[in-house]
Design a protein around this motif. Structure first.
Motif, mmCIF file in Angstrom:
data_model
loop_
_atom_site.group_PDB
_atom_site.id
_atom_site.type_symbol
_atom_site.label_atom_id
_atom_site.label_comp_id
_atom_site.label_asym_id
_atom_site.label_seq_id
_atom_site.Cartn_x
_atom_site.Cartn_y
_atom_site.Cartn_z
ATOM 1 N N MET A 1 0.859 -1.189 0.000
ATOM 2 C CA MET A 1 0.000 0.000 0.000
ATOM 3 C C MET A 1 0.902 1.247 0.000
ATOM 4 O O MET A 1 1.782 1.395 0.827
ATOM 5 N N SER A 2 0.648 2.092 -0.941
ATOM 6 C CA SER A 2 1.517 3.258 -1.025
ATOM 7 C C SER A 2 1.128 4.294 0.014
ATOM 8 O O SER A 2 -0.028 4.419 0.380
ATOM 9 N N LYS A 3 2.143 4.978 0.471
ATOM 10 C CA LYS A 3 1.924 6.017 1.480
ATOM 11 C C LYS A 3 1.857 7.374 0.774
ATOM 12 O O LYS A 3 2.707 7.709 -0.054
ATOM 13 N N THR A 4 0.893 8.117 1.086
ATOM 14 C CA THR A 4 0.791 9.458 0.505
ATOM 15 C C THR A 4 0.978 10.545 1.549
ATOM 16 O O THR A 4 0.990 11.707 1.232
ATOM 17 N N GLN A 5 1.111 10.137 2.768
ATOM 18 C CA GLN A 5 1.297 11.131 3.825
ATOM 19 C C GLN A 5 2.381 10.649 4.792
ATOM 20 O O GLN A 5 2.528 9.449 5.023
ATOM 21 N N ILE A 6 3.109 11.582 5.324
ATOM 22 C CA ILE A 6 4.057 11.261 6.391
ATOM 23 C C ILE A 6 3.375 11.668 7.689
ATOM 24 O O ILE A 6 2.991 12.841 7.856
ATOM 25 N N PRO A 7 3.201 10.718 8.607
ATOM 26 C CA PRO A 7 2.514 11.077 9.853
ATOM 27 C C PRO A 7 3.327 12.070 10.660
ATOM 28 O O PRO A 7 4.555 12.142 10.530
ATOM 29 N N GLY B 1 6.811 11.562 11.957
ATOM 30 C CA GLY B 1 7.285 10.373 11.274
ATOM 31 C C GLY B 1 8.563 10.560 10.503
ATOM 32 O O GLY B 1 9.065 9.602 9.896
#
Lengths: 106, 214
Positions: free
Chosen positions: B1-7, B10
Motif C-alpha cells: 500500500m503506497s503512502k501518501t502522507q508522512i505522519p 514520522g
C-alpha cells in the motif's frame, strides 16, 4: 547582404538589397542637413542660456550682444560641410572645441 | 500500500537537512509545474557578436495570440556607420515589410551636454527608436534599452503601440537618453518586426523578445 533572422543568417534577395541601399542613401544624402540642424540646436541652447540678460531689469553687456549676433549669423557664415564639421568638433570627452560656442566673459 | 502522507513526527528533522540529503547532487524533477507564476516568457533571442555584420535583426512570425504585449530588451546595439536604430513591422509570417506611411511616432532625448534630440514623423514608414548613434569608437557599447509592443495582431488602426527607452553615446560623442512612443495605424495584423540602422550594418547586438502574460 545578410540579415539575422530568428537566430539564423539569411541572405537578402536582390530586391531587398535594393530597398536597403535606397533607404541608406536617402539617410546619407541628408548628412549635411543633419549637421546644420545640430548646429542650430546647439546655437539655440547657447542663446537661451543668455536670454535672461534681455530682461528689462538686466543690462546685457555689449560683448554678449556681439556673441549672440555671431551665433545667429553662424548659418549664413558657414555653408559647407567642412565648416559644419569644424563647428561641431568635440574633444574626447564630448565637449565642443570650437571657440565660437564659448560664452565670453568680457 | 503506497503512502501518501508522512505522519506527524514520522520523519526526523535531519532527514531533510544536509546530513541526510546531499545538496550538492542534482535531483531530477519529472513533474509538471502548474499555476501562472511565470508572467514574462522568453520567446526569442538574437545575439550579434563583435566582428559580425548584418543589415538587420529580424524576428519573423513571432507574434501570436498567446500574448497581447511583448517586451523587447536590446543591449549593445552598435552600427558600422553613423545612424539611428529603426524598427519596422512585417505584414506576413515571412519578412514582407510594412513600408507605407503607417508609423506615427515621436521621441525626445537629451544628452549630458544639454543638447536635445527631438524627432517625430506624422506618418513615416518606420519607427526611429533612438537619436543618431556614435559608431567610430570601438569602445562604445552601443545602444541599450527596451521596447514594449502592444497588440501587434490587432486588426485596427488604434491599438498597436510601441513604447520604449534607450541610452547610448550619440554622434556628438556624449551619452544621451531617449524616450520613444509610436502608434502603427495600419489595419492588418503585424506578425513580426525587424531592427535595423538607418545607415551601416549592425555589428554588435543582443536582442531578446519576451511575451508578457496579462
Amino acid at each position: 547582404m545578410k540579415a539575422w533572422n530568428n537566430g539564423q543568417l539569411r541572405e537578402l534577395s536582390a530586391e531587398e538589397v535594393a530597398v536597403v541601399n535606397t533607404e541608406r542613401k536617402a539617410w546619407e544624402d541628408k548628412s549635411v542637413e543633419r549637421k546644420l540642424t545640430r548646429i542650430k540646436n546647439i546655437r539655440k541652447q547657447k542663446l537661451e542660456a543668455t536670454d535672461y540678460m534681455a530682461n528689462s531689469d538686466v543690462t546685457m553687456p555689449d560683448y554678449i550682444k556681439t556673441w549672440r549676433q555671431t551665433l545667429r549669423d553662424l548659418p549664413q557664415n558657414n555653408t559647407t560641410e567642412s565648416q559644419y564639421d569644424t563647428l561641431l568638433a568635440r574633444d574626447a570627452d564630448g565637449n565642443l572645441t570650437n571657440s565660437v560656442w564659448t560664452q565670453p566673459t568680457s | 500500500m503506497s503512502k501518501t502522507q508522512i505522519p506527524t513526527g514520522g520523519i526526523a528533522n535531519d532527514a531533510v537537512e544536509n546530513t541526510k540529503l546531499d545538496l550538492t547532487s542534482n535531483y531530477a524533477f519529472t513533474g509538471t509545474i502548474t499555476g501562472d507564476n511565470n508572467n514574462l516568457v522568453k520567446i526569442s533571442q538574437s545575439s550579434i557578436s563583435a566582428g559580425s555584420s548584418v543589415s538587420a535583426i529580424e524576428f519573423s512570425n513571432i507574434f501570436s495570440s498567446t500574448y497581447d504585449t511583448y517586451f523587447v530588451n536590446f543591449s549593445k546595439v552598435r552600427l558600422t556607420a553613423e545612424g539611428n536604430l529603426r524598427m519596422r513591422f512585417y505584414s506576413d509570417t515571412g519578412t514582407t515589410e510594412f513600408t507605407g506611411a503607417y508609423y506615427y511616432w515621436a521621441s525626445y532625448g537629451r544628452d549630458v551636454n544639454s543638447a536635445d534630440e527631438v524627432n517625430n514623423e506624422n506618418g513615416g514608414n518606420q519607427f526611429i527608436l533612438t537619436g543618431t548613434l556614435d559608431y567610430d569608437n570601438a569602445s562604445d557599447s552601443g545602444a541599450s534599452g527596451h521596447l514594449y509592443i502592444y497588440n501587434p495582431l490587432a486588426n485596427d488602426s488604434l491599438s498597436v503601440i510601441a513604447n520604449g527607452q534607450s541610452g547610448y553615446r550619440n554622434n556628438g560623442n556624449v551619452y544621451s537618453a531617449n524616450n520613444f512612443s509610436g502608434k502603427y495605424s495600419g489595419t492588418s495584423p503585424r506578425y513580426g518586426f525587424k531592427l535595423y540602422g538607418s545607415s551601416g550594418n549592425i555589428e554588435l547586438a543582443d536582442v531578446t523578445v519576451y511575451g508578457v502574460k496579462t
